[in-house]
Design an enzyme around this catalytic site. Structure first.
Site, PDB file in Angstrom:
ATOM      1  N   ASP A  12      -1.112  -1.906   3.269  1.00 59.37           N
ATOM      2  CA  ASP A  12      -2.343  -1.160   2.941  1.00 59.37           C
ATOM      3  C   ASP A  12      -2.263   0.345   3.082  1.00 59.37           C
ATOM      4  OD1 ASP A  12      -3.391  -3.520   2.222  1.00 59.37           O
ATOM      5  OD2 ASP A  12      -4.692  -3.530   3.840  1.00 59.37           O
ATOM      6  N   ARG A  52       0.492  -1.561  -5.244  1.00 58.91           N
ATOM      7  CA  ARG A  52      -1.031  -1.822  -5.783  1.00 58.91           C
ATOM      8  C   ARG A  52      -1.665  -0.400  -5.928  1.00 58.91           C
ATOM      9  NH1 ARG A  52      -4.005  -3.279  -0.633  1.00 58.91           N
ATOM     10  NH2 ARG A  52      -3.465  -5.545  -1.087  1.00 58.91           N
TER      11      ARG A  52
END
Ligand SMILES: Cc1cc2nc3c(=O)[nH]c(=O)nc-3n(C[C@H](O)[C@H](O)[C@H](O)COP(=O)(O)OP(=O)(O)OC[C@H]3O[C@@H](n4cnc5c(N)ncnc54)[C@H](O)[C@@H]3O)c2cc1C
Length: 296
Positions: free
Chosen positions: A123, A173
């Protein structure tokens, strides 16, 4: 919203009692509850990525414990035969203490993931951590190919980052970005963030390696589908991603249309920071929480 700082600062015991507020967005406090949520998603044709909540860890012992939980999570995912991978916040496994520590802990997670070639997503957090996150990602990738970072489209630097990541064949992502960043660092108007998101999404669709299109935004979702259709980019070459509890009907509809949809499933007792970001970004999310107060 005045309620939120009180929830964030509540003592652990009280916070546990307040969990029902976050329940829509957080799949329980244990690995078992999270894996059960993943199995439900899988039954509906959705895959998942599991996130053990926690961030900004300052003690080596806490970073080690979080790492242990990730290793246990991977075992549980594999044992359950669930369709899921993991998402890791490097600040939860020691990034603020030292990059070497975060990398050592990440390598412990990767050692388990490697047994089944499970993908490990890193992340992206506040802008002060971006360079360090890419450095750790690059070092991890030297040894294991199934690791990939997140690009936040609100960052001015995002376009340059995407070009580098495409050249390195990294699995990215793409999201808008969830942290409060100042104008020199990040676009502020939503129209600018959307425009940048779409430019980057197109580049990743055309030249990237299986990008994750992470957004709940209909404008962007429709534009991505259109771009893929018009450029003969099949639905097996990318995936949409959304957050647990946000637009669940839309998640299913997109999967029914034949696209891949992965749901980000956070769990654990340290849910306050994540919960706060979800409430701060959309009034619909506040509405769900207020409604849960009356339907408890
Ligand atoms: C899978 C995933 C992983 C993520 N990982 C990261 C990360 O690593 N780092 C990071 O900084 N951020 C991450 N984010 C968060 C992201 O950066 C955004 O903060 C968040 O997704 C909100 O932006 P959005 O584009 O989804 O929608 P928003 O900008 O919040 O909303 C845009 C539009 O979407 C629709 N919409 C959104 N929510 C709802 C709702 N609840 N009900 C109905 N309509 C709605 C509405 O039409 C709205 O106008 C992630 C997001 C996802 C989905």
């Amino acid at each position: 919203m005045a309620l939120i700082p009180r929830v964030l600062n509540a003592k652990p015991n009280l916070q546990r009692r307040l969990f029902f507020l976050a329940k829509r967005f957080v799949a329980g406090e244990t690995v078992d509850s999270a894996v059960a949520a993943v199995q439900q998603l899988n039954a509906g044709g959705l895959s998942a990525t599991l996130d053990f909540l926690g961030e900004d860890v300052l003690l080596e012992r806490d970073a080690a414990q979080t790492t242990d939980t990730y290793v246990a999570m991977i075992d549980r995912i594999v044992a359950a035969g669930a369709d899921a991978n993991v998402s890791v916040k490097l600040s939860a496994i020691g990034q603020a203490i030292s990059e070497d520590l975060a990398l050592a802990n990440l390598e412990r997670i990767i050692a388990r993931a490697r047994e089944t070639n499970m993908f490990v997503r890193l992340d992206m957090e506040g802008s002060s951590t971006v360079d360090s996150t890419y450095r750790i990602c690059d070092r991890a990738l030297a040894d294991y190919e199934h690791v990939g970072p997140v690009v936040q489209a609100y960052l001015h630097r995002a376009a340059a980052d995407v070009e580098r990541l495409i050249a390195a064949r990294m699995r990215v992502r793409l999201c808008k970005g969830a942290y409060k960043e100042p104008p020199p660092v990040a676009f502020q108007p939503m129209a600018d963030i959307r425009a940048n998101y779409l430019t980057l999404a197109r580049a990743l669709l055309e030249r990237g390696n299986y990008p994750g299109i992470a957004t709940h935004d209909d404008q962007l979702i429709e534009a991505v589908k259109k771009h893929a259709r018009e450029n003969d980019i099949g639905p097996e070459r990318f995936e949409f991603q959304m957050l647990y509890g946000i637009r669940p009907n839309k998640q299913r509809r997109i999967a029914e249309e034949g696209y891949r949809m992965r749901v980000y499933v956070p769990f654990g007792t340290h849910w306050a920071g994540y919960f706060y970001r979800r409430l701060a970004e959309r009034k619909e999310n506040v509405f769900f929480v207020v409604r849960s107060l009356f339907s408890k």
